[in-house]
Enzyme design. Structure first.
Site, mmCIF file in Angstrom:
data_model
loop_
_atom_site.group_PDB
_atom_site.id
_atom_site.type_symbol
_atom_site.label_atom_id
_atom_site.label_comp_id
_atom_site.label_asym_id
_atom_site.label_seq_id
_atom_site.Cartn_x
_atom_site.Cartn_y
_atom_site.Cartn_z
ATOM 1 N N LYS A 270 -7.556 1.296 -5.884
ATOM 2 C CA LYS A 270 -8.364 0.603 -3.956
ATOM 3 C C LYS A 270 -8.834 0.309 -4.139
ATOM 4 O O LYS A 270 -10.036 -0.125 -3.567
ATOM 5 C CB LYS A 270 -7.993 2.196 -3.120
ATOM 6 C CG LYS A 270 -6.904 3.366 -3.218
ATOM 7 C CD LYS A 270 -7.219 3.972 -2.023
ATOM 8 C CE LYS A 270 -6.138 5.443 -2.050
ATOM 9 N NZ LYS A 270 -6.592 6.405 -3.070
ATOM 10 N N ARG B 274 -1.895 18.184 -5.177
ATOM 11 C CA ARG B 274 -1.971 19.383 -4.592
ATOM 12 C C ARG B 274 -0.969 20.990 -4.794
ATOM 13 O O ARG B 274 -0.404 21.778 -5.474
ATOM 14 C CB ARG B 274 -2.633 20.388 -3.345
ATOM 15 C CG ARG B 274 -4.225 19.972 -4.027
ATOM 16 C CD ARG B 274 -5.148 19.166 -2.943
ATOM 17 N NE ARG B 274 -4.667 18.200 -2.167
ATOM 18 C CZ ARG B 274 -5.741 17.447 -0.114
ATOM 19 N NH1 ARG B 274 -6.563 18.363 -0.618
ATOM 20 N NH2 ARG B 274 -4.510 16.691 -0.656
ATOM 21 N N ASP C 268 -12.299 -5.914 -1.700
ATOM 22 C CA ASP C 268 -13.898 -6.505 -2.169
ATOM 23 C C ASP C 268 -13.928 -7.840 -1.844
ATOM 24 O O ASP C 268 -12.797 -8.523 -1.402
ATOM 25 C CB ASP C 268 -14.256 -6.190 -3.725
ATOM 26 C CG ASP C 268 -15.899 -6.500 -4.040
ATOM 27 O OD1 ASP C 268 -16.668 -7.142 -3.394
ATOM 28 O OD2 ASP C 268 -16.116 -4.886 -4.332
ATOM 29 N N LYS D 8 -0.757 9.724 -12.098
ATOM 30 C CA LYS D 8 -1.851 8.762 -10.449
ATOM 31 C C LYS D 8 -2.936 9.507 -11.624
ATOM 32 O O LYS D 8 -3.243 10.648 -11.073
ATOM 33 C CB LYS D 8 -1.467 9.011 -9.318
ATOM 34 C CG LYS D 8 -2.441 8.698 -9.300
ATOM 35 C CD LYS D 8 -1.496 8.629 -6.906
ATOM 36 C CE LYS D 8 -2.821 10.181 -6.152
ATOM 37 N NZ LYS D 8 -4.426 9.604 -6.209
ATOM 38 N N ASP E 189 -4.591 4.669 -9.898
ATOM 39 C CA ASP E 189 -5.392 4.437 -7.601
ATOM 40 C C ASP E 189 -6.950 4.587 -8.316
ATOM 41 O O ASP E 189 -7.404 5.648 -7.519
ATOM 42 C CB ASP E 189 -4.933 5.661 -7.112
ATOM 43 C CG ASP E 189 -4.476 5.767 -6.248
ATOM 44 O OD1 ASP E 189 -5.184 5.343 -5.132
ATOM 45 O OD2 ASP E 189 -4.665 7.141 -5.687
ATOM 46 N N THR F 256 -2.953 8.410 4.068
ATOM 47 C CA THR F 256 -2.394 9.485 5.361
ATOM 48 C C THR F 256 -3.617 10.858 5.101
ATOM 49 O O THR F 256 -2.657 11.286 5.898
ATOM 50 C CB THR F 256 -1.287 9.804 4.099
ATOM 51 O OG1 THR F 256 -2.255 9.944 2.747
ATOM 52 C CG2 THR F 256 -0.225 8.965 3.427
HETATM 53 O O1 C5P Z 1 -3.386 16.417 -3.332
HETATM 54 P P1 C5P Z 1 -2.200 15.685 -2.428
HETATM 55 O O2 C5P Z 1 -0.725 15.586 -3.162
HETATM 56 O O3 C5P Z 1 -2.486 15.781 -0.786
HETATM 57 O O4 C5P Z 1 -2.385 14.019 -3.123
HETATM 58 C C1 C5P Z 1 -2.450 12.764 -2.634
HETATM 59 C C2 C5P Z 1 -3.284 11.845 -3.999
HETATM 60 O O5 C5P Z 1 -3.028 10.782 -3.324
HETATM 61 C C3 C5P Z 1 -4.224 11.958 -4.027
HETATM 62 O O6 C5P Z 1 -5.346 11.619 -5.383
HETATM 63 C C4 C5P Z 1 -5.004 10.964 -3.042
HETATM 64 O O7 C5P Z 1 -6.321 10.272 -3.305
HETATM 65 C C5 C5P Z 1 -3.678 10.116 -3.177
HETATM 66 N N1 C5P Z 1 -3.721 8.864 -2.143
HETATM 67 C C6 C5P Z 1 -3.564 8.951 -0.488
HETATM 68 N N2 C5P Z 1 -3.408 8.666 0.619
HETATM 69 C C7 C5P Z 1 -3.597 7.303 0.652
HETATM 70 C C8 C5P Z 1 -3.196 6.539 -1.668
HETATM 71 C C9 C5P Z 1 -3.609 7.999 -1.996
HETATM 72 O O8 C5P Z 1 -3.608 10.547 -0.629
HETATM 73 N N3 C5P Z 1 -3.320 6.716 0.966
#
Ligand code: C5P
Length: 227
Positions: free
Chosen positions: A61, A208, A64, A30, A59, A118
């Site tokens: 998003k 992470r 616009d 991603k 990703d 999220t």
């Molecule tokens: O580090 P972590 O596992 O929290 O990463 C989640 C990834 O998913 C990040 O790149 C974040 O930008 C992305 N994301 C998110 N919630 C969303 C869409 C994408 O956390 N609704």
């Protein structure tokens, strides 16, 4: 269930190092805003050099006006990625315009709609959308399906009800996954792998918990064994 590894590290070199460490695994990568803004299309080519079979989820998003989103979607077509996303809150007209424009291509990437980030708590979400997360994500998912998209980005907690009101084939992709109960960080609605599986999630996104671990390869292996 498929695994998308979030390449959210601070530098291109660190991201590429991670890609090399996990190159033997059948995972999606991603690429988010920071990485794409900084490293652009070249970064995609460098990943493909490490392993051409990696699938790429861009990703960005998109949000616009309909014409601008559809123009951007057509530019994304030229990158050869396998999946990208747009915001459901841009509305049905924008989502439909994107899908109509992509119709002329023989093979197109999967297109998902972001429902509720999220990182939102119920209160934060309510301040903006004046509805609770569950009902608004259901509405967004229905609109995304009616607009011809392939699925939505949501938290694991909404996956089951979204599948019920759309279709079991309408995909859910869930960030906020803490595979083995790791620290949630800025995420507010986190779930583990067992739960994601139980609620029929198609793709989990993990950042992470993988790249902050001393042994990312081992974490990926363990996640894939459980997925
Ligand atoms: O580090 P972590 O596992 O929290 O990463 C989640 C990834 O998913 C990040 O790149 C974040 O930008 C992305 N994301 C998110 N919630 C969303 C869409 C994408 O956390 N609704």
């Amino acid at each position: 269930m498929e695994l998308c590894v979030a390449l959210d590290l601070p530098t291109k070199e660190e991201n590429l190092q991670l890609v090399k460490i996990i190159k033997k695994y059948n995972v999606w990568l991603k690429i988010g805003l920071r990485t794409y803004i900084r490293d652009g299309e070249d970064f995609l080519l460098e990943i493909k050099k490490i392993n051409p079979d990696f699938k790429i989820f861009l990703d960005l998003k998109l949000y616009d006006i309909p014409n601008t989103m559809a123009d951007a979607a057509e530019s994304i077509m030229g990158l050869g990625v396998d999946m990208f996303n747009i915001h459901a809150s841009a509305g049905k007209r924008a989502m439909s315009e994107v899908m109509t424009r992509l119709k002329k291509y023989k093979k197109r990437p999967l297109v998902l709609a972001v429902t509720a980030l999220t990182s939102f708590s119920e209160d934060e979400f309510n301040t903006i959308y004046e509805k609770n997360i569950a009902s608004k994500t259901n509405q967004f998912a229905k609109e995304a399906m009616e607009s011809g998209l392939d699925g939505v980005v949501c938290s694991a907690f909404e996956s089951e009800s979204i599948k019920k009101i759309t279709s079991k084939d309408f995909m859910t992709l869930t960030p906020g996954i803490r595979p083995f109960g790791e620290d949630a960080g800025d995420q507010r609605r986190v779930a583990d792998i067992a739960f994601a599986k139980e609620v029929f999630v198609d793709f989990i996104v993990v950042g992470r918990p993988i790249y902050q671990d001393a042994n990312p390869s081992q974490v990926v292996k363990k996640i894939l064994e459980l997925s």
